[in-house]
Write an enzyme that holds these catalytic residues in place. Structure first.
Site, PDB file in Angstrom:
ATOM      1  N   THR A  61      -9.575  -1.099   2.109  1.00  0.00           N
ATOM      2  CA  THR A  61      -9.250  -1.757   0.843  1.00  0.00           C
ATOM      3  C   THR A  61      -9.545  -3.249   0.933  1.00  0.00           C
ATOM      4  O   THR A  61     -10.150  -3.711   1.908  1.00  0.00           O
ATOM      5  CB  THR A  61      -7.798  -1.392   0.419  1.00  0.00           C
ATOM      6  OG1 THR A  61      -7.570  -1.905  -0.883  1.00  0.00           O
ATOM      7  CG2 THR A  61      -6.740  -1.935   1.367  1.00  0.00           C
TER       8      THR A  61
ATOM      9  N   LYS B 171     -13.924  -3.825   1.662  1.00  0.00           N
ATOM     10  CA  LYS B 171     -14.705  -2.699   1.134  1.00  0.00           C
ATOM     11  C   LYS B 171     -16.226  -2.877   1.284  1.00  0.00           C
ATOM     12  O   LYS B 171     -16.952  -1.902   1.470  1.00  0.00           O
ATOM     13  CB  LYS B 171     -14.359  -2.467  -0.343  1.00  0.00           C
ATOM     14  CG  LYS B 171     -13.045  -1.725  -0.554  1.00  0.00           C
ATOM     15  CD  LYS B 171     -12.849  -1.391  -2.014  1.00  0.00           C
ATOM     16  CE  LYS B 171     -11.761  -0.371  -2.187  1.00  0.00           C
ATOM     17  NZ  LYS B 171     -11.635   0.114  -3.551  1.00  0.00           N
TER      18      LYS B 171
ATOM     19  N   GLY C   4     -15.697  -6.140 -12.237  1.00  0.00           N
ATOM     20  CA  GLY C   4     -15.578  -6.292 -10.782  1.00  0.00           C
ATOM     21  C   GLY C   4     -15.938  -4.992 -10.076  1.00  0.00           C
ATOM     22  O   GLY C   4     -16.596  -4.115 -10.648  1.00  0.00           O
TER      23      GLY C   4
ATOM     24  N   SER D 156       0.829  -1.213   0.000  1.00  0.00           N
ATOM     25  CA  SER D 156       0.000   0.000   0.000  1.00  0.00           C
ATOM     26  C   SER D 156       0.861   1.261   0.000  1.00  0.00           C
ATOM     27  O   SER D 156       1.780   1.411   0.803  1.00  0.00           O
ATOM     28  CB  SER D 156      -0.919   0.021   1.221  1.00  0.00           C
ATOM     29  OG  SER D 156      -1.596   1.255   1.259  1.00  0.00           O
TER      30      SER D 156
ATOM     31  N   GLY E  58      -3.074   4.927 -14.083  1.00  0.00           N
ATOM     32  CA  GLY E  58      -3.723   4.630 -12.808  1.00  0.00           C
ATOM     33  C   GLY E  58      -3.241   5.490 -11.654  1.00  0.00           C
ATOM     34  O   GLY E  58      -3.943   5.629 -10.647  1.00  0.00           O
TER      35      GLY E  58
HETATM   36  P1  ATR Z   1     -11.803  -5.471  -8.490  1.00  0.00           P
HETATM   37  O1  ATR Z   1     -12.761  -5.319  -7.353  1.00  0.00           O
HETATM   38  O2  ATR Z   1     -10.440  -4.907  -8.232  1.00  0.00           O
HETATM   39  O3  ATR Z   1     -12.378  -5.000  -9.772  1.00  0.00           O
HETATM   40  P2  ATR Z   1     -12.360  -8.273  -9.088  1.00  0.00           P
HETATM   41  O4  ATR Z   1     -13.780  -8.167  -8.666  1.00  0.00           O
HETATM   42  O5  ATR Z   1     -11.578  -9.470  -8.684  1.00  0.00           O
HETATM   43  O6  ATR Z   1     -11.492  -7.047  -8.587  1.00  0.00           O
HETATM   44  O7  ATR Z   1     -12.302  -8.110 -10.690  1.00  0.00           O
HETATM   45  C1  ATR Z   1     -11.173  -8.349 -11.447  1.00  0.00           C
HETATM   46  C2  ATR Z   1     -11.496  -8.149 -12.926  1.00  0.00           C
HETATM   47  O8  ATR Z   1     -10.354  -8.536 -13.695  1.00  0.00           O
HETATM   48  C3  ATR Z   1     -12.656  -9.003 -13.411  1.00  0.00           C
HETATM   49  O9  ATR Z   1     -13.339  -8.288 -14.409  1.00  0.00           O
HETATM   50  C4  ATR Z   1     -11.936 -10.226 -13.972  1.00  0.00           C
HETATM   51  O10 ATR Z   1     -12.672 -10.936 -14.959  1.00  0.00           O
HETATM   52  P3  ATR Z   1     -13.658 -12.160 -14.528  1.00  0.00           P
HETATM   53  O11 ATR Z   1     -14.908 -11.529 -14.028  1.00  0.00           O
HETATM   54  O12 ATR Z   1     -13.837 -12.926 -15.792  1.00  0.00           O
HETATM   55  O13 ATR Z   1     -12.904 -12.925 -13.472  1.00  0.00           O
HETATM   56  C5  ATR Z   1     -10.735  -9.561 -14.604  1.00  0.00           C
HETATM   57  N1  ATR Z   1      -9.632 -10.528 -14.819  1.00  0.00           N
HETATM   58  C6  ATR Z   1      -8.768 -11.001 -13.890  1.00  0.00           C
HETATM   59  N2  ATR Z   1      -7.899 -11.879 -14.454  1.00  0.00           N
HETATM   60  C7  ATR Z   1      -8.247 -11.966 -15.771  1.00  0.00           C
HETATM   61  C8  ATR Z   1      -7.730 -12.703 -16.901  1.00  0.00           C
HETATM   62  N3  ATR Z   1      -6.683 -13.518 -16.780  1.00  0.00           N
HETATM   63  N4  ATR Z   1      -8.325 -12.531 -18.109  1.00  0.00           N
HETATM   64  C9  ATR Z   1      -9.388 -11.692 -18.252  1.00  0.00           C
HETATM   65  N5  ATR Z   1      -9.921 -10.977 -17.220  1.00  0.00           N
HETATM   66  C10 ATR Z   1      -9.349 -11.106 -16.006  1.00  0.00           C
END
Ligand code: ATR
Length: 275
Positions: free
Chosen positions: A64, A68, A130, A19, A238
């Site tokens: 975080t 959350k 997400g 962090s 970001g």
């Molecule tokens: P956050 O709250 O940070 O958005 P999250 O809810 O875990 O975290 O969401 C992560 C995002 O990254 C999701 O949209 C996830 O897609 P899925 O819903 O299909 O899991 C995406 N993501 C993570 N790894 C991925 C990968 N290897 N390929 C495509 N999308 C990925």
């Protein structure tokens, strides 16, 4: 020394090793002579968090992963953004009343302000579905973007999010007909982050007016941002969203809008490199 006159704040999450919030908030605390300190609270469970906040008389917290959503039931008041997103990233202890806010929306929008000519009539593409995607879709809804296409590897998550906003539609994961005609492309997935695969998207055929926003800040320049740069597209990294949400949290706690100095940015850039 911590005594009754000064204020303790911090970030609540697990893990917290990487962090950067303490660096940023302690920098501003010192700069504005606020006689406070910002710490890390890495907890396994938050069952007794309300008692803990009051016993330690904490002024505020950032929240975080993975708390959350779980934190909401421990708060006395939540604002409209939290009600909509069902996620909190900032708590303010207002004389014993615990107020929950979500400054990710303000943070995303502060970053978006860097783009000079964003045409709200051009479609926006949100990659991911997400929690981060939800705050981005809500932000775009608030500023009046007319069409939002949500692309996610797992399509039913995209559909679930799209159902909440009339402007939003769930479409296929990396649908090039839409990518190539977008006004704005936002990556909210973990792809591109250190330790994850790269985002499998090509910007080669996008229009010249397409703007690119990657909310990933580690590394500072993801492949998506490098590609945008090569093609001379306007982009936002970001780091802007990270700093934007931090500025907004700081304003809630201290009623001061802190300045992002070049020195702070260089300190953060050094830290990100060694993460
Ligand atoms: P956050 O709250 O940070 O958005 P999250 O809810 O875990 O975290 O969401 C992560 C995002 O990254 C999701 O949209 C996830 O897609 P899925 O819903 O299909 O899991 C995406 N993501 C993570 N790894 C991925 C990968 N290897 N390929 C495509 N999308 C990925």
């Amino acid at each position: 020394m911590i005594n009754k006159k000064n204020k303790v704040l911090g970030v609540l999450g697990n893990p917290l090793k990487q962090s950067m919030s303490p660096l940023v908030h302690n920098y501003w605390i010192n700069k504005y002579n606020l006689n406070s300190h910002y710490c890390k609270f890495q907890l396994e469970k938050i069952d007794n968090i309300k008692i803990a906040i009051k016993a330690l008389n904490l002024k505020g917290l950032n929240v975080t992963i993975p708390f959350k959503k779980k934190i909401i039931k421990h708060l006395d008041k939540i604002d409209k953004t939290v009600k909509t997103l069902q996620a909190v990233n900032t708590i303010n202890n207002n004389k014993g009343t615990l107020e929950g806010y979500n400054t990710d929306v303000a943070g995303f929008l502060l970053g978006l302000k860097k783009i000079k000519k964003l045409n709200l009539k051009e479609p926006a593409i949100v990659l991911g579905a997400g929690g981060a995607a939800e705050s981005v879709v809500y932000s775009l809804h608030l500023i009046g973007v007319k069409n939002i296409y949500i692309m996610n590897r797992t399509n039913n998550r995209a559909q679930k999010l799209a159902r909440k906003y009339t402007e939003a539609k769930a479409v296929k994961w990396i649908e090039y007909d839409l990518v190539n005609n977008a006004g704005l492309i936002v990556n909210t997935t973990s792809l591109g982050m250190i330790g994850y695969p790269k985002l499998p998207i090509s910007l080669k055929r996008v229009s010249k007016i397409t703007k690119v926003y990657d909310i990933v800040y580690n590394p500072l320049e993801t492949k998506l941002i490098k590609d945008a740069k090569k093609l001379k597209l306007e982009y936002v990294t970001g780091l802007s969203m990270f700093l934007g949400q931090a500025q907004e949290s700081f304003r809630i706690w201290f009623n001061i809008k802190p300045r992002v100095s070049d020195y702070l940015i260089s300190k953060l850039k050094k830290d990100i490199k060694i993460l």
